[in-house]
Design a protein around this motif. Structure first.
Motif, PDB file in Angstrom:
ATOM      1  N   GLY A 213      -7.233  16.414   2.238  1.00  0.00           N
ATOM      2  CA  GLY A 213      -7.245  17.692   2.949  1.00  0.00           C
ATOM      3  C   GLY A 213      -6.528  18.774   2.170  1.00  0.00           C
ATOM      4  O   GLY A 213      -5.892  18.538   1.139  1.00  0.00           O
ATOM      5  N   SER A 214      -6.611  19.995   2.685  1.00  0.00           N
ATOM      6  CA  SER A 214      -5.997  21.133   1.999  1.00  0.00           C
ATOM      7  C   SER A 214      -4.468  21.076   2.025  1.00  0.00           C
ATOM      8  O   SER A 214      -3.815  21.730   1.218  1.00  0.00           O
ATOM      9  CB  SER A 214      -6.475  22.438   2.632  1.00  0.00           C
ATOM     10  N   ASP A 215      -3.905  20.268   2.926  1.00  0.00           N
ATOM     11  CA  ASP A 215      -2.446  20.160   3.008  1.00  0.00           C
ATOM     12  C   ASP A 215      -1.869  19.218   1.958  1.00  0.00           C
ATOM     13  O   ASP A 215      -0.689  19.275   1.664  1.00  0.00           O
ATOM     14  CB  ASP A 215      -2.017  19.726   4.406  1.00  0.00           C
ATOM     15  N   ALA A 216      -2.698  18.323   1.390  1.00  0.00           N
ATOM     16  CA  ALA A 216      -2.291  17.381   0.332  1.00  0.00           C
ATOM     17  C   ALA A 216      -1.019  16.617   0.705  1.00  0.00           C
ATOM     18  O   ALA A 216      -0.047  16.586  -0.034  1.00  0.00           O
ATOM     19  CB  ALA A 216      -2.135  18.097  -0.994  1.00  0.00           C
ATOM     20  N   THR A 217      -1.041  15.979   1.862  1.00  0.00           N
ATOM     21  CA  THR A 217       0.099  15.188   2.327  1.00  0.00           C
ATOM     22  C   THR A 217       0.248  13.931   1.478  1.00  0.00           C
ATOM     23  O   THR A 217      -0.730  13.222   1.255  1.00  0.00           O
ATOM     24  CB  THR A 217      -0.123  14.760   3.797  1.00  0.00           C
ATOM     25  N   PRO A 218       1.458  13.642   0.985  1.00  0.00           N
ATOM     26  CA  PRO A 218       1.662  12.359   0.294  1.00  0.00           C
ATOM     27  C   PRO A 218       1.363  11.210   1.266  1.00  0.00           C
ATOM     28  O   PRO A 218       1.959  11.126   2.341  1.00  0.00           O
ATOM     29  CB  PRO A 218       3.140  12.387  -0.096  1.00  0.00           C
ATOM     30  N   LEU A 219       0.428  10.346   0.900  1.00  0.00           N
ATOM     31  CA  LEU A 219      -0.050   9.332   1.837  1.00  0.00           C
ATOM     32  C   LEU A 219       0.976   8.256   2.158  1.00  0.00           C
ATOM     33  O   LEU A 219       0.867   7.587   3.183  1.00  0.00           O
ATOM     34  CB  LEU A 219      -1.337   8.689   1.306  1.00  0.00           C
TER      35      LEU A 219
ATOM     36  N   LEU B 132       3.872   8.677   3.209  1.00  0.00           N
ATOM     37  CA  LEU B 132       4.632   9.066   4.404  1.00  0.00           C
ATOM     38  C   LEU B 132       3.983   8.533   5.686  1.00  0.00           C
ATOM     39  O   LEU B 132       4.653   7.849   6.468  1.00  0.00           O
ATOM     40  CB  LEU B 132       4.806  10.582   4.457  1.00  0.00           C
ATOM     41  N   PRO B 133       2.705   8.799   5.955  1.00  0.00           N
ATOM     42  CA  PRO B 133       2.121   8.215   7.168  1.00  0.00           C
ATOM     43  C   PRO B 133       1.937   6.697   7.061  1.00  0.00           C
ATOM     44  O   PRO B 133       1.938   6.001   8.082  1.00  0.00           O
ATOM     45  CB  PRO B 133       0.781   8.928   7.317  1.00  0.00           C
ATOM     46  N   GLN B 134       1.792   6.182   5.846  1.00  0.00           N
ATOM     47  CA  GLN B 134       1.636   4.740   5.680  1.00  0.00           C
ATOM     48  C   GLN B 134       2.922   3.985   5.993  1.00  0.00           C
ATOM     49  O   GLN B 134       2.884   2.788   6.285  1.00  0.00           O
ATOM     50  CB  GLN B 134       1.162   4.412   4.268  1.00  0.00           C
ATOM     51  N   LEU B 135       4.056   4.665   5.948  1.00  0.00           N
ATOM     52  CA  LEU B 135       5.328   4.021   6.292  1.00  0.00           C
ATOM     53  C   LEU B 135       5.338   3.510   7.729  1.00  0.00           C
ATOM     54  O   LEU B 135       5.906   2.454   8.007  1.00  0.00           O
ATOM     55  CB  LEU B 135       6.490   4.995   6.096  1.00  0.00           C
ATOM     56  N   SER B 136       4.720   4.248   8.637  1.00  0.00           N
ATOM     57  CA  SER B 136       4.709   3.809  10.037  1.00  0.00           C
ATOM     58  C   SER B 136       3.907   2.525  10.197  1.00  0.00           C
ATOM     59  O   SER B 136       4.286   1.639  10.967  1.00  0.00           O
ATOM     60  CB  SER B 136       4.168   4.900  10.955  1.00  0.00           C
TER      61      SER B 136
ATOM     62  N   LEU C 207       0.831  -1.209   0.000  1.00  0.00           N
ATOM     63  CA  LEU C 207       0.000   0.000   0.000  1.00  0.00           C
ATOM     64  C   LEU C 207       0.863   1.255   0.000  1.00  0.00           C
ATOM     65  O   LEU C 207       0.620   2.196  -0.769  1.00  0.00           O
ATOM     66  CB  LEU C 207      -0.929  -0.001   1.214  1.00  0.00           C
ATOM     67  N   ALA C 208       1.875   1.286   0.868  1.00  0.00           N
ATOM     68  CA  ALA C 208       2.753   2.459   0.932  1.00  0.00           C
ATOM     69  C   ALA C 208       3.502   2.646  -0.392  1.00  0.00           C
ATOM     70  O   ALA C 208       3.645   3.773  -0.888  1.00  0.00           O
ATOM     71  CB  ALA C 208       3.729   2.325   2.098  1.00  0.00           C
ATOM     72  N   TRP C 209       3.961   1.536  -0.965  1.00  0.00           N
ATOM     73  CA  TRP C 209       4.690   1.607  -2.229  1.00  0.00           C
ATOM     74  C   TRP C 209       3.783   2.129  -3.353  1.00  0.00           C
ATOM     75  O   TRP C 209       4.177   2.994  -4.132  1.00  0.00           O
ATOM     76  CB  TRP C 209       5.247   0.236  -2.593  1.00  0.00           C
ATOM     77  N   GLN C 210       2.542   1.604  -3.424  1.00  0.00           N
ATOM     78  CA  GLN C 210       1.627   2.046  -4.463  1.00  0.00           C
ATOM     79  C   GLN C 210       1.223   3.501  -4.273  1.00  0.00           C
ATOM     80  O   GLN C 210       1.083   4.237  -5.256  1.00  0.00           O
ATOM     81  CB  GLN C 210       0.384   1.150  -4.493  1.00  0.00           C
ATOM     82  N   SER C 211       1.046   3.923  -3.034  1.00  0.00           N
ATOM     83  CA  SER C 211       0.732   5.331  -2.784  1.00  0.00           C
ATOM     84  C   SER C 211       1.868   6.226  -3.257  1.00  0.00           C
ATOM     85  O   SER C 211       1.630   7.316  -3.792  1.00  0.00           O
ATOM     86  CB  SER C 211       0.477   5.562  -1.293  1.00  0.00           C
ATOM     87  N   HIS C 212       3.099   5.762  -3.094  1.00  0.00           N
ATOM     88  CA  HIS C 212       4.259   6.516  -3.574  1.00  0.00           C
ATOM     89  C   HIS C 212       4.296   6.526  -5.100  1.00  0.00           C
ATOM     90  O   HIS C 212       4.507   7.581  -5.715  1.00  0.00           O
ATOM     91  CB  HIS C 212       5.545   5.909  -3.011  1.00  0.00           C
ATOM     92  N   GLU C 213       4.082   5.378  -5.697  1.00  0.00           N
ATOM     93  CA  GLU C 213       4.130   5.263  -7.161  1.00  0.00           C
ATOM     94  C   GLU C 213       3.050   6.103  -7.846  1.00  0.00           C
ATOM     95  O   GLU C 213       3.291   6.689  -8.883  1.00  0.00           O
ATOM     96  CB  GLU C 213       3.969   3.798  -7.582  1.00  0.00           C
TER      97      GLU C 213
END
Length: 169
Positions: A121-127, A129-133, A108-114
């Motif tokens: 949200g308005s901050d548009a955080t790359p997902l 990053l939190p999925q790594l934890s 999941l984290a790899w695909q979110s990165h790819e």
């Protein structure tokens, strides 16, 4: 090898504790913002990420300290031979389930990165990053379960029972 594994478990627990402190700061900042009339956008999302990180990163450490919830009623009712068989079976099932969880969390984290997946949200955080934890916590839990499984097969696993669970008030 034992010292390295214990250091990994303790390191993840330290990261979980830092995430918990970050969660506290995020909640306090949100409360202060409501009281004093300012808004920090994305703070609720980051609080959620930190909550997930503190939970997942602490899984292996909690397992190795004997603090996971265990149903010992059946284990206490059977003899030592059956008890060991049940322990091996449950550890094997845990390894298999944790392996699947680790595989799909990393995927999941790899695909979110790819796919450059970002939060809504308005901050548009790359997902990713939190999925790594979550992925790291799942992989380290898998390692801890494999560790316990091998120790159980060798007859070297030490059963740690939580003192709190032994108190009947």
């Amino acid at each position: 090898m034992r010292r390295l594994l214990d250091a990994v478990y303790d390191g993840c627990a330290a990261l979980a504790a830092l995430a918990m402190v970050g969660l506290l700061v995020a909640i306090l900042a949100s409360v202060a913002g409501r009281q004093f009339g300012f808004n920090l956008t994305g703070l609720d999302g980051y609080a959620g990420y930190l909550l997930a990180a503190s939970g997942f990163l602490s899984l292996a450490h909690t397992l190795k300290r004997g603090e996971h919830i265990r149903v010992t009623l059946l284990l206490q009712a059977v003899g030592p031979r059956w008890r060991r068989g049940l322990e091996v079976w449950t550890l094997l099932a845990g390894v298999l389930l944790a392996g699947l969880f680790a595989w799909y969390s990393v995927r999941l984290a790899w695909q979110s990165h790819e796919f450059n997946d970002v939060s809504t949200g308005s901050d548009a955080t790359p997902l990713w990053l939190p999925q790594l934890s979550m992925a790291l916590g799942a992989v380290v839990l898998l390692i801890a379960l494999l560790d316990d499984f091998v120790l159980e097969l060798r007859g070297q696993r030490v059963q740690i029972s939580s003192e709190e669970a032994l108190h009947n008030e």
